[in-house]
Write a protein that holds these residues in place. Sequence first.
Motif: not given
Length: 91
Positions: A38-58
Amino acid sequence: MRTIALAAALLAVLPATAAFASPKCTSEPKDKWMSEEAMKAKIAELGYQKIRTFEITGSCYEIYGYTKDDKRAEVYFNPVTGAIVKSEIGD
C-alpha cells in the motif's frame, strides 16, 4: 594531551552524524502501519519513480528514487498516513 585531542576529534564528528539521523515519523505500533504494498502504491501516486531503495528506517518508510521531474529524492514517510515527513530533493 591525547585525551583532549581525542575529545576534540569526537566533537568534530558529532554534528555531522547528527545530520543523518532519521526523523520520528510515528509512535504507532507496526500493526497500525500501511502494508509495504500500500505504501509503494501511495509513493507511485505521489509521482516518485525509479525507486532504488525502499526500507524501514526507525519509525519511517524511506525511499531513495526520483521525482516526476527526474530529480534525485530521499524521502521519509509516515507509515500510518503515508504523509511525507522529510524530503531531500537533489538535481
